[in-house]
Structures are given as C-alpha cells and as structure tokens.
Design a protein around this motif. Structure first.
Motif: not given
Length: 557
Positions: A6-7, A125-134, A147-152, A165-171
């Motif tokens: 998660l870094y 899955e719960t974690a992803i919902r919290y990352y979206d709120l963050a 936050i996006l890295n954690n979500k990825a 991969l989509s998130l990491y490419d954008s980052l």
C-alpha cells in the motif's frame, strides 16, 4: 504482506492532512490538546492517546474533537488495533461537516485511513468505497496520488488487474521522474503487469525503481522493491530470490518493521539451505510471538484507557453528589478495580502466549515425527533395494558361472525384505553375525581387487546389540559400494578392534582417494545419520597422496 504494497501514508502526513490548514478556532488549542500533540511527535504515543482521549471526551470544540479522534486512530492503527482505529475514525467523522471547506482535509484523510485499515483486514471492496470518498474531499493533487495508489493496490488484491493498471498508468504519466513517488508507482505497475501476465519481464522496471529509491534514499521503497524482486524470482531463479530476500530482511531490520521482517523471514525459510532454515524459523517464531504479544497488550491498553476515562468521568459526577466521607471509599474501590483489570489483562495475555507456544510445540513435534519416518524409510530403500541390487550385480559381474537357483534365492530374499520395508522388522538374531559380515565384505573382491577382513570375531560382537549390528552392516555395505563405484582400489583392508568400551573399525584402500572439494551424497549422508544413531563417530583421512583411510568408532551396549 499485502499491507506493505500500500505504501501507507506516513502518520505525520496523515495527521497533517487534518491539521495543515486548520479552522480558525483551532488556533487556540486547549492545554491537554497541546500536551497530547507534543507527546505524539516525541514518540510517547501511549501518553498522547490518553490526553487525546481526554480532549475527545471533554472538549466543546468539534474540530478539536475530530482531530483528537484522528490522532487516536493513527496511534491504534500503528499498534495493529485496526478495529479500534476504525471506531475512532468513524467518531471523528461525526464531528466533521462535509459542507465546511475547512473540514475537507480531515474528511479526506479519515476516509483514506479507513480504506487502509479495511485493506489490512482484507475488506478490499469496502476499502475502494472509502478511497472514493477520500478522493471526493481531497483538496490536493499530491494526496490524491497517494489515495489513487492505495485504490490501485486494492484492485490488485481483488485480482482486478485491468482497473489497477489503468490507475497506475494515469499516475505514472503525471508523476515527476526520479522521485520516490514515481519509483513506487513504477514498481507497483510492474508487479501488477506480472500478476496479470506471468510471462511479463518485470525485472527492468523493478530495477529502475530500486535505483531511484537508492538515489533518493527511500528505504521503505527499497524494502518493497526487494520484496517484489524476491517474489518475481521465487520459482525461476531461487538463488536470486534468496539474495533479494536477504536484502529485504536487512533493510526491514534497519527500519524496525516487524511485519516486513516476518515476510522476509518467510521467504528465507522457503529459499535457504536446510542448515540455515532452523535459525530463520526460530527467529520467525520469536518475532511473531513478540509482535502478537505487543499488539494484544496495546489493544488491551487502549481499551483500558478508554474505559478508565469513561469511568473516571462518571465517578467525578458521582463524587460531586456524595459527601466527603464516601470519597475515600470510592477511590479505594477504583484502585482495586484497576488492579483487578490489569491482573486480568496480564492473565489473558499469558494464557494466549502459552496456548500459542503449546500449539507450536505440538505442530513441531508432529513435523519432526513425519520427517524422521521419511528419513528412516529412505535409508531402508537405499540399503535394501539399491545396495542389495548393486551387491548382486557385483557378484554376477565377477563369476564365470552363475547358479540360477542361488541367484533366484537372493533376489527373492531382497524382494521379501523390500515388501516389509515399512515395518520395523529386524534380521534374525540366530545368524552368526561376524561370518555374515565377513562374507558381505569379501563379496566385493574380484580378480583385480583383494579385500582383507581382520579382527571380525564372534567375541567382538557378543555385547553389541542386534540393532547396532544391523546399522554397522548397512554402514560398511555403503562404504564398500562407494569403494566399488569410485575408488579404483586394488587392495582394501577392513580392520576391527576394541579399545576400552568402544568398537573401532579402520577402513583402508589404495584407490584414488577423495576429491579436493568432496561433498556427501545421499548414501554417505545416510551413513553419517546411521553412525549418529548408534552414538558413533566417523572421520576421513585423505592426507596421503594415494588411497583413503576411514575411522569409525561406536560404544558397546
């Protein structure tokens, strides 16, 4: 461990997200809040938790209460109390207003931390919902990247590699090259590609990320890169995997990260030679027990602090209504209750530790029993089948005329013995052992090799137990088979003798001797194991220019 990937956002950054742009009324901080904040940054987090809890329970300032709960959650998360951390994060959210821009920093950090704790507990899955709120409340691009890295990573753990991969490419496209953020994203991106496609060559991006982390002195990033490289090389290149596991363990020790040390030790146990595995396994058990004990104690301590704070508040209200005569009694009862609670906590911790150690001892004993059984069966297969066949081959090779019935008798005897290989079946005690042993040794003689047996008399073996006799027979048979295969010897002498309470056997031949870099094979390993079983010793004398001398001794009785 999955949480390493998660870094994780550093605690200082996490709390700073709540406090970097505080609301105006936070400018006047309460004394206990200041004290708690100071204790936190100086590393005295147990005491800091106590004062933050006091502020959260008594302050009228909602923002100060929210930040106090956030601090408490970060302390609990760092100690491994993830459920307690989630509880305080949710309490913090109750004191924040989504409509107030000044609260958005703390909202974003709280939801991100809720995502991290959910990921640590495996609820991706719960974690992803919290990352979206963050992300919804995050006001800064740099924090959004985290936050996006954690979500990825959460997507990666769900094996939803395309989304990750989509998130990491954008980052990676917006990250500044040669920074620790860029290196971490690059390393995570490569790992996800490899997990999605096992044929993907992840070594170049892993190596690039590691070099950047070394240049910028990002030790946490190096720790993760070594783990990624060890995982990648685990099956195809175990030697490389062992090297990176050792590097990971060294830097995890430097970082004083027990979780990463445990992960590195798990890799080392699987990859190391047998002689090193035991030390790593013992260190793993010791560290794991210590970590679990520490975390359990921390959880109990946090719960006790919260409980005592609530109890203290109720008692103060009660004490205000009571007269002076009852005050001393109430204080005495409270002290007794505290002592009982501490004693109960210590008892529970002791019972948990004892139970786990007992369970580990039982498992270890069972594993040792299975291992010994396998070794014993392996030795029997080697002695009865392999050496038996080799002996028959030797006899046939050097006889002009082979008696068919005698050959069939020997093969049938070996067949019957191999059928009973899983049973503890001893040879007959009625056979004359020294004659049987002498015949075995002399059977290795042929037209170009002489075998001389000296001193093997009935008197020598009278006090030697049947089990030890059979072990000695197998040991000497193995030495003679090795001589036949490798030594090219023309003369072999086996001399038996007794000194005090020891039987001594000296084997000598005039063959080529042992090579300079001699290593035991399976046969000699079994031989050494058998000698150890009968409490004996073996030594190889290869100092002469030609030939070999082996000395064997073992106690009588």
């Amino acid at each position: 461990m999955k949480t390493r990937n998660l870094y994780l956002t550093a605690l200082a950054f996490y709390v700073c997200a709540c406090d970097r742009h505080p609301a105006p009324h936070l400018a006047k901080k309460e004394p206990n809040y200041k004290k708690a904040e100071s204790l936190f940054y100086y590393g005295n987090k147990d005491s800091a938790f106590y004062y933050f809890n006091d502020v959260a329970g008594n302050s009228k300032d909602s923002s100060q209460v929210a930040v106090s709960y956030s601090y408490m959650a970060s302390i609990q998360s760092d100690a491994g109390d993830y459920f307690g951390s989630q509880e305080n994060l949710l309490l913090s959210l109750k004191h924040l207003d989504e409509k107030k821009a000044g609260d958005h920093y703390c909202l974003s950090a709280n939801y991100n931390e809720l995502g991290l704790t959910s990921s640590r507990l495996g609820n991706y899955e719960t974690a992803i919902r919290y990352y979206d709120l963050a992300l919804r409340f995050s006001p800064e691009a740099k924090f959004k990247w985290r936050i996006l890295n954690n979500k990825a990573v959460a997507f990666q753990n769900l094996q939803q590699y395309t989304q990750a991969l989509s998130l990491y490419d954008s980052l990676l496209n917006v990250a500044t090259p040669d920074t620790k953020e860029y290196a971490r994203i690059l390393s995570n991106l490569a790992k996800t590609k490899w997990l999605k496609d096992s044929s993907y060559n992840a070594v170049p991006p892993f190596s690039s990320a590691l070099q950047i982390e070394k240049r910028v002195k990002d030790e946490w990033g190096q720790n993760a890169s070594y783990a990624h490289l060890a995982d990648y090389h685990f099956l195809p290149h175990p030697d490389s995997a062992l090297f990176y596991s050792k590097m990971m363990y060294a830097i995890a020790q430097k970082l004083e990260s027990p979780d990463d040390q445990l992960e590195a030790l798990q890799k080392l146990i699987k990859l190391s030679p047998v002689q090193a595995t035991q030390a790593y396994f013992e260190r793993y058990l010791q560290l794991n027990d210590s970590l679990q004990q520490k975390r359990n104690a921390a959880k109990n301590q946090f719960a006790l602090i919260r409980y005592e704070a609530e109890k203290h508040k109720a008692e103060n209200l009660q004490l205000q209504k009571e007269n002076a005569e009852k005050q001393s009694e109430m204080i005495r009862q409270r002290l007794i209750f505290i002592f009982a609670g501490l004693l109960l906590s210590l008892t529970i911790v002791f019972l948990i530790v004892w139970f786990r150690k007992r369970k580990q001892q039982v498992l270890l004993k069972a594993e040792n029993t299975v291992r010994e059984s396998r070794l014993k069966t392996s030795q029997k297969v080697h002695d009865i089948v392999a050496n038996g066949l080799y002996r028959i081959m030797t006899e046939i090779e050097h006889q002009d005329h082979v008696e068919k019935n005698l050959l069939l008798d020997k093969i049938e005897d070996m067949y019957e013995r191999s059928r009973d290989i899983s049973y503890e079946k001893q040879d007959s005690a009625h056979a004359i052992f020294h004659d049987e042993l002498n015949k075995l040794l002399e059977s290795f003689a042929n037209g170009s090799r002489r075998v001389l047996v000296v001193g093997s008399r009935e008197e020598l073996w009278e006090r030697v137990s049947l089990n030890v006799r059979q072990e000695v027979k197998c040991i000497l048979q193995e030495l003679m088979v090795n001589m036949k295969k490798h030594s090219s010897a023309g003369n072999v002498v086996i001399k038996f003798g007794q000194q005090e309470n020891q039987v001594q056997i000296q084997y000598t031949d005039d063959g080529i001797g042992l090579p300079a870099e001699f290593r035991y094979g399976n046969g000699l390993n079994n031989t050494v194991s058998r000698i150890t079983t009968i409490r004996g010793k073996i030594s190889f004398d290869n100092k002469t220019t030609t030939g070999l001398k082996i000395l064997i001794s073992f106690p009588i009785g």
